[in-house]
Scaffold this motif. Structure first.
Motif, PDB file in Angstrom:
ATOM      1  N   ILE A 147      32.392   8.297   5.473  1.00 49.38           N
ATOM      2  CA  ILE A 147      33.455   7.102   6.148  1.00 49.38           C
ATOM      3  C   ILE A 147      33.165   5.703   5.928  1.00 49.38           C
ATOM      4  O   ILE A 147      33.649   5.231   5.363  1.00 49.38           O
ATOM      5  N   ALA A 148      31.994   5.442   6.760  1.00 46.81           N
ATOM      6  CA  ALA A 148      31.759   4.049   6.713  1.00 46.81           C
ATOM      7  C   ALA A 148      32.029   3.371   5.371  1.00 46.81           C
ATOM      8  O   ALA A 148      32.268   2.298   5.404  1.00 46.81           O
ATOM      9  N   ALA A 149      30.910   4.136   4.457  1.00 45.08           N
ATOM     10  CA  ALA A 149      30.524   3.615   3.320  1.00 45.08           C
ATOM     11  C   ALA A 149      32.166   3.635   2.206  1.00 45.08           C
ATOM     12  O   ALA A 149      31.830   2.555   1.660  1.00 45.08           O
ATOM     13  N   LEU A 150      32.759   4.559   2.364  1.00 43.75           N
ATOM     14  CA  LEU A 150      34.346   4.020   2.318  1.00 43.75           C
ATOM     15  C   LEU A 150      34.516   3.715   2.383  1.00 43.75           C
ATOM     16  O   LEU A 150      35.829   2.459   1.852  1.00 43.75           O
ATOM     17  N   ALA A 151      35.271   3.123   3.854  1.00 37.28           N
ATOM     18  CA  ALA A 151      35.861   1.959   4.443  1.00 37.28           C
ATOM     19  C   ALA A 151      35.385   0.742   3.838  1.00 37.28           C
ATOM     20  O   ALA A 151      36.709  -0.278   3.709  1.00 37.28           O
ATOM     21  N   ALA A 152      33.826   0.678   3.968  1.00 34.70           N
ATOM     22  CA  ALA A 152      34.316  -1.199   3.729  1.00 34.70           C
ATOM     23  C   ALA A 152      32.200  -0.684   3.315  1.00 34.70           C
ATOM     24  O   ALA A 152      31.230  -0.672   4.003  1.00 34.70           O
ATOM     25  N   PHE A 153      31.977  -0.968   2.509  1.00 40.48           N
ATOM     26  CA  PHE A 153      30.157  -0.638   2.087  1.00 40.48           C
ATOM     27  C   PHE A 153      29.545  -1.904   2.759  1.00 40.48           C
ATOM     28  O   PHE A 153      29.443  -3.015   2.428  1.00 40.48           O
ATOM     29  N   ALA A 154      28.579  -0.802   2.555  1.00 39.20           N
ATOM     30  CA  ALA A 154      27.550  -2.146   3.208  1.00 39.20           C
ATOM     31  C   ALA A 154      26.507  -1.584   2.647  1.00 39.20           C
ATOM     32  O   ALA A 154      26.068   0.285   3.066  1.00 39.20           O
ATOM     33  N   VAL A 155      25.023  -1.589   2.207  1.00 34.01           N
ATOM     34  CA  VAL A 155      24.238  -1.295   1.955  1.00 34.01           C
ATOM     35  C   VAL A 155      23.141  -0.719   2.557  1.00 34.01           C
ATOM     36  O   VAL A 155      22.656   0.578   2.554  1.00 34.01           O
ATOM     37  N   TRP A 156      23.407  -1.163   3.857  1.00 34.17           N
ATOM     38  CA  TRP A 156      22.549  -0.195   5.364  1.00 34.17           C
ATOM     39  C   TRP A 156      22.799   0.960   5.206  1.00 34.17           C
ATOM     40  O   TRP A 156      21.903   2.175   5.455  1.00 34.17           O
ATOM     41  N   GLU A 157      23.914   1.500   4.710  1.00 37.12           N
ATOM     42  CA  GLU A 157      24.404   2.850   4.999  1.00 37.12           C
ATOM     43  C   GLU A 157      23.903   3.458   3.892  1.00 37.12           C
ATOM     44  O   GLU A 157      23.723   4.645   4.369  1.00 37.12           O
ATOM     45  N   GLU A 158      23.949   3.021   3.021  1.00 35.02           N
ATOM     46  CA  GLU A 158      22.871   4.579   2.149  1.00 35.02           C
ATOM     47  C   GLU A 158      21.829   4.276   2.380  1.00 35.02           C
ATOM     48  O   GLU A 158      21.323   5.604   1.959  1.00 35.02           O
ATOM     49  N   TRP A 159      21.329   3.264   2.690  1.00 33.99           N
ATOM     50  CA  TRP A 159      19.073   3.565   2.923  1.00 33.99           C
ATOM     51  C   TRP A 159      19.885   4.771   4.235  1.00 33.99           C
ATOM     52  O   TRP A 159      18.765   5.254   4.354  1.00 33.99           O
ATOM     53  N   LEU A 160      20.879   4.190   5.429  1.00 36.06           N
ATOM     54  CA  LEU A 160      20.800   5.225   6.807  1.00 36.06           C
ATOM     55  C   LEU A 160      20.524   6.642   5.613  1.00 36.06           C
ATOM     56  O   LEU A 160      20.562   8.273   6.184  1.00 36.06           O
ATOM     57  N   ASN A 161      22.176   6.492   4.882  1.00 34.65           N
ATOM     58  CA  ASN A 161      21.985   8.069   4.046  1.00 34.65           C
ATOM     59  C   ASN A 161      20.766   8.791   3.631  1.00 34.65           C
ATOM     60  O   ASN A 161      20.625  10.045   3.840  1.00 34.65           O
ATOM     61  N   LEU A 162      19.957   7.833   2.594  1.00 33.43           N
ATOM     62  CA  LEU A 162      18.647   8.272   2.101  1.00 33.43           C
ATOM     63  C   LEU A 162      17.424   8.694   3.359  1.00 33.43           C
ATOM     64  O   LEU A 162      17.421   9.877   2.947  1.00 33.43           O
ATOM     65  N   ILE A 163      17.738   8.438   4.404  1.00 34.80           N
ATOM     66  CA  ILE A 163      16.611   8.267   5.189  1.00 34.80           C
ATOM     67  C   ILE A 163      17.411   9.664   6.397  1.00 34.80           C
ATOM     68  O   ILE A 163      16.779  11.047   5.994  1.00 34.80           O
TER      69      ILE A 163
END
Length: 120
Positions: free
Chosen positions: A51-67
């Motif tokens: 949801i956070a990535a859909l609202a405003a993308f940030a690279v850290w969100e994808e790194w956290l999702n990967l983890i």
């Protein structure tokens, strides 16, 4: 524009996967224990990050999702519920899918990083 669309599709898929993981103890009857607790927590985290990535993308969100995806993948062995075949299978499949989608988004963003200024 295509990369933006592909990234958003990955985020929507992660949102669905997070919701599926969250509701899987009820749908498949895991019962109480490490498997269901991990499904609730990891499912909520995956959904919130999507949801956070859909609202405003940030690279850290994808790194956290990967983890979180990798954690979900190895959780059956770390938490000791590999004997619960259904719970283990769901965690492995969702973990792989979330980790792969996060890696795809990171790769997409590395190919075309977002611009900080308007192009002319």
């Amino acid at each position: 524009m295509d990369n933006w669309t592909n990234a958003k599709l990955c985020d929507v898929a992660n949102l669905i996967l997070g919701a599926f993981l969250f509701f899987s103890p009820w749908m498949f009857g895991f019962g109480a224990g490490a498997a269901s607790q991990n499904a609730y927590i990891a499912g909520i985290v995956i959904a919130i990050l999507a949801i956070a990535a859909l609202a405003a993308f940030a690279v850290w969100e994808e790194w956290l999702n990967l983890i979180v995806g990798l954690w979900t993948l190895v959780a059956p062995w770390v938490l000791g519920f590999q004997g619960a075949k259904t719970a283990m299978t769901i965690h492995i499949v969702v973990g792989i899918a979330v980790a792969v989608l996060a890696a795809i988004e990171l790769w997409i963003m590395s190919q075309n990083p977002p611009r900080l200024t308007a192009s002319r």
